[in-house]
Motif scaffolding. Sequence first.
Motif, short mmCIF file in Angstrom:
data_model
loop_
_atom_site.label_atom_id
_atom_site.label_comp_id
_atom_site.label_asym_id
_atom_site.label_seq_id
_atom_site.Cartn_x
_atom_site.Cartn_y
_atom_site.Cartn_z
N GLN A 103 35.22 92.41 -66.20
CA GLN A 103 35.57 93.99 -65.81
C GLN A 103 37.07 94.03 -65.73
N TRP A 106 39.62 97.80 -61.30
CA TRP A 106 38.93 98.22 -60.44
C TRP A 106 38.12 99.59 -60.77
N ILE A 107 36.97 99.59 -60.84
CA ILE A 107 36.39 100.66 -61.53
C ILE A 107 35.36 101.49 -60.79
N THR A 111 29.16 101.32 -60.39
CA THR A 111 29.25 100.41 -61.70
C THR A 111 29.48 98.88 -61.14
N PRO A 130 44.00 96.48 -65.49
CA PRO A 130 43.47 96.58 -67.03
C PRO A 130 44.64 96.87 -68.07
N GLY A 152 34.88 98.54 -69.14
CA GLY A 152 36.22 99.19 -68.73
C GLY A 152 35.74 100.76 -68.77
N GLU A 153 36.88 101.48 -68.00
CA GLU A 153 36.65 102.94 -68.08
C GLU A 153 38.26 103.25 -68.72
N SER A 156 40.52 104.14 -65.71
CA SER A 156 39.76 103.86 -64.70
C SER A 156 39.62 104.55 -63.51
N ASN A 157 38.62 104.51 -62.87
CA ASN A 157 38.60 105.23 -61.50
C ASN A 157 38.49 104.27 -60.47
N THR A 162 44.40 102.34 -68.31
CA THR A 162 43.81 102.38 -69.39
C THR A 162 44.12 100.86 -70.02
N ASP A 182 33.38 103.42 -70.83
CA ASP A 182 33.14 104.68 -69.93
C ASP A 182 34.15 105.93 -70.23
#
Length: 393
Positions: A103, A106-107, A111, A130, A152-153, A156-157, A162, A182
Amino acid sequence: MAARGDTAAAERVREFVKHTGCHLSSREAEGVLVRCRALPTQQEEPLAPDRPEDAISAELARAYGARDAADVFLHNSGMNAVAAAVETLTRVQHERGRKLWLQLGWIFFDTMSIFEKRLSDADRIVIPDPSDTEAIVATALAHAGDLAGIIGEIPSNPLLQTPDVAAVREVADRIGAAVVLDTSIGTPWNVDVLSFSDVTCESLTKYATGSADVLMGAAVVNAASPFAGELRAGLHEHGDRPFSRDAARVAARIPGYEARIRQVNRNTMAVVEFLEAQNAVRRVAWAYSDRSARNYTKIHRAPSSPGGLVLLDLAVPIEQIYDPLPFPKGPSFGADFTMASPQVFIAHNDMLATVAGREELRERGLHRDMLRISVGIEEPESLIDSLRQVFRH
């Protein structure tokens, strides 16, 4: 004992529904109530009556640059799209002796709950930052034989970081791992990532519709992926199709997606410039902040395309800004109208309640006095005027 067992079972069901995005659509429930004569009629609203799922898939295929609209799979929520993708790839990789996911940061908490609450039979390693490409590559190689996938996002949220998706793709290919990305925050109109993933997921509840009145999601399969065949079959098996009237509502709104995100981008650039000059703001986290910017700019489709989310690290108690802020308050994002959210309270209130939880949050760059703003499509001058009411240097 039976009652206690029933309670535990009910909680397990509740968690499964919440964290996998399975639900009864409010429009579907409304239809049931009308048929039962508990409601006189359904609410009138603009809908696209003709083949709405085809219209949505075609629009998303264009946005993502997918080879075929048939590789766009629609789900009843964004969370359901992510859960279906993870479950599909987890089962495929189990057959190859792989049961571990990586992972990236922290997303979104639902999720993370797929792994934390064992809603999918997989283990997980978290890379705290990330943007730390060396850590991602080293960890992936250290677990090469066990790694099922990387998730990953973009960004990220909630911290809006990124990863270097090209580096993620390269190491995943070397070791036979899948990549799930995502793009709900970045959106396919801002970032070009389908070629770096095996499947890309998105919550259509957000910018794709902008109306904040419908739940729906999509998973877009990369036709060049070695997992493409399994994903096409598994997304149908493990995901829930959207209710017809929800699809009709999204189809009515999605033609404005591209123009909507362009205005959001322009507004966000102006809002961030204003916020970074305020004494009450320690730092603004957004797509172009700090180390994340170098990775985001590699995949953005044009300069000044950040999307609409910003997270403010406040130097004052959040109540001082949040309470008088003249924006609608709510936990979502991506609406046409600007929204404010005390995001750490909403997502991690249980952790704020304990010393250990607060310390863990701080280790991850989060604390109570952080305000998330989802920038809408209003005139930028009106947004700045609203912010100026509560931020006075």
